[in-house]
Each structure stands twice: as structure tokens, then as C-alpha cells.
Design a protein around this motif. Sequence first.
Motif, PDB file in Angstrom:
ATOM      1  N   ILE A   3       0.831  -1.203   0.000  1.00 18.08           N
ATOM      2  CA  ILE A   3       0.000   0.000   0.000  1.00 18.08           C
ATOM      3  C   ILE A   3       0.868   1.258   0.000  1.00 18.08           C
ATOM      4  N   LEU A   4       1.992   1.215   0.708  1.00 16.03           N
ATOM      5  CA  LEU A   4       2.883   2.377   0.762  1.00 16.03           C
ATOM      6  C   LEU A   4       4.147   2.099  -0.013  1.00 16.03           C
ATOM      7  N   PRO A   5       4.776   3.000  -0.701  1.00 17.60           N
ATOM      8  CA  PRO A   5       4.385   4.382  -0.919  1.00 17.60           C
ATOM      9  C   PRO A   5       3.213   4.505  -1.898  1.00 17.60           C
ATOM     10  N   LYS A   6       3.006   3.511  -2.759  1.00 17.88           N
ATOM     11  CA  LYS A   6       1.799   3.540  -3.590  1.00 17.88           C
ATOM     12  C   LYS A   6       1.262   2.120  -3.668  1.00 17.88           C
TER      13      LYS A   6
END
Length: 157
Positions: free
Chosen positions: A122-125
Amino acid sequence: MKKYEKMLVGFNNEDLNCYSSQGDWLYLANKKDTKKGLFRLPNYLHFFVSLNNERMPSEFGVVKKIEGYVTAVDLARLDYESRKKDVSFIDEEILGQYEEFLQKVNVQPEHTPMGATWLETILPKKTRKLRVHKKFFTGMSKDEKKSIFEFDIKDKS
């Protein structure tokens, strides 16, 4: 082009959602492949299909040594022909995916069961990547695993 001596093959076991024939070469299912109503999977799991006209689904495959060798080009050609697609669309980027698949399979010892899952970050995208990995059947005895995964294949290529 690197040559590989092992391939992921199918074993027919309906209890394990494996419907391809024993010894059929397997590759990751694409978006148009279906499970043909034979089984359901949670959304984080993926499946393989046999590289023949039927393209039968299998949740798992097993690593086997093959007679001769296979290259990423051979695997891509088999996959495209079984999907009835033009092999002239195979480019370097597509070959890289087949190469990566063969590398992951060939790292494992023979008779190793393998599965495919989606790895979501989920992070960074938010990304979603398909991983092929060793599958552990912890609920089975050694004899059960041996009877299912250790078999000889005849070369089908």
C-alpha cells in the motif's frame, strides 16, 4: 538465452484444486483464463493453467526435471499457442516475465510444490505483484506428500 532443466508441471488431484493432467507443463493464468467453475479461490491467491489446448486450471504445481531443457522463448511460444495468440507479439519485456518464472522454478529442488499469490503493498503507492513460491503442506505426512508430489514425468514437449 538461458536454458533451464526444470519446469513446473501439473498433477491431477481434485482435493487440492489441481485439474491439469499429470505431467502437463504449467504457467501462470492470465486475465482471460478461468477456473472453469471447478473451484473458488480467495482474491489473494492465483492459479496456473496447463500449456495445451484445454488450459486446465491448477492451484498448485510441482517442480520436475525435464528431458532436455526449456528457454523463456519456448515457454512463451507454448503459452501463446495454447491461447491461440500470434507469437509475433512476444517482445523482450514479455520474455522477461517468462524468464523470471523459470528462474523461480529452477531455484527449487525437484518435487517441490509451488503456488502463486498476489503480494499487495500500500505504501508508498498501491501495487499488486504476482509471486510464485514454494508451498508448504503442513497438514500432510511425509508419506502423503511423497505419494502426491514425487512422480516421474514423460517428456511432453
